[in-house]
Design an enzyme around this catalytic site. Structure first.
Site: not given
Ligand code: GRF
Length: 212
Positions: A15, A17, A93, A96, A110, A112, A174, A177
């Site tokens: 988590g 993100n 992960m 749906l 989403n 990715h 990340q 992200e």
């Molecule tokens: C992220 O790198 C996202 O792009 C991928 O899964 C990872 C999740 O990381 N789908 P977190 O749980 O947000 O740390």
């Protein structure tokens, strides 16, 4: 000030993100309000992050459902219950079924860890490393009925270094992200991003969101 868009954030794991969204949402200008977190895994660390931030969380365990359709219905019911207008998949992960896109049309986003359409699926970072590519990146996109496939809202490039392993490359992805996701989700909440004729359109037009 107009009401902020209520969103449910869907997670499966650490988590980070989600945390980036929680941190960004303390800014009064952030376009969304996180009304709840939905996890498919009871032990996901993201649930604790939600709790610390005073955000409700719900577990919809994959194992408790007969099939993908039943699981999807339960996830959508949980999001309805939270009063969510949109679903934000932040490291969720599970795939749906189509019911989610029907119940939340143009309202599922989403993130990715690759430059889609390259490397869809769960091994995106490994596949980027195995490739001859010099860069990979991050894609944020609307979800459609196919996996890692919907209209792209934003992308950012991340270089692949010669001595990278999965952890170092994923760490750099990340970090990107955590910068890009809150920016995009906030803009979505403000109504700056729409899905028009199958394409994500920014209004006002948006230049480069992030550079590597
Ligand atoms: C992220 O790198 C996202 O792009 C991928 O899964 C990872 C999740 O990381 N789908 P977190 O749980 O947000 O740390």
């Amino acid at each position: 000030m107009p009401d902020k868009m209520p969103i449910a954030v869907l997670i499966s794991g650490s988590g980070t993100n989600l945390q980036a969204l929680i941190d960004a949402s303390t800014d009064p200008d952030f376009g969304c309000r996180i009304v709840g977190v939905i996890s498919d895994r009871p032990g996901a660390a993201g649930i604790e992050r939600a709790g610390k931030a005073g955000i409700r969380s719900t577990v919809v365990a994959w194992e408790d459902h007969d099939d993908r359709a039943a699981f999807t219905s339960a996830v959508c019911d949980a999001a309805d219950e939270l009063g969510a207008h949109a679903l934000v998949l932040a490291g969720f992960m599970r795939i749906l079924s189509e019911e989610a896109v029907v119940r939340y049309p143009s309202r599922i986003i989403n993130i990715h860890p690759s430059l889609l359409p390259k490397f869809p699926g769960a091994r995106a970072v490994e596949q980027a490393l195995e490739s001859e590519d010099e860069v990979t990146g991050v894609t944020i996109h609307f979800v459609d009925e196919l996996v890692d496939n919907g209209p792209i809202i934003a992308q950012a490039v991340v270089p692949i270094e010669a001595d990278d392993d999965v952890d170092t490359l994923h760490g750099r992805i990340q970090a990107t992200e955590h910068e890009l996701f809150p920016t995009v989700i906030s803009a979505f909440g403000r109504g700056d991003i729409a899905l028009v004729d199958g394409a994500a359109v920014w209004d006002p037009p948006q230049g480069v969101l992030i550079t590597s």
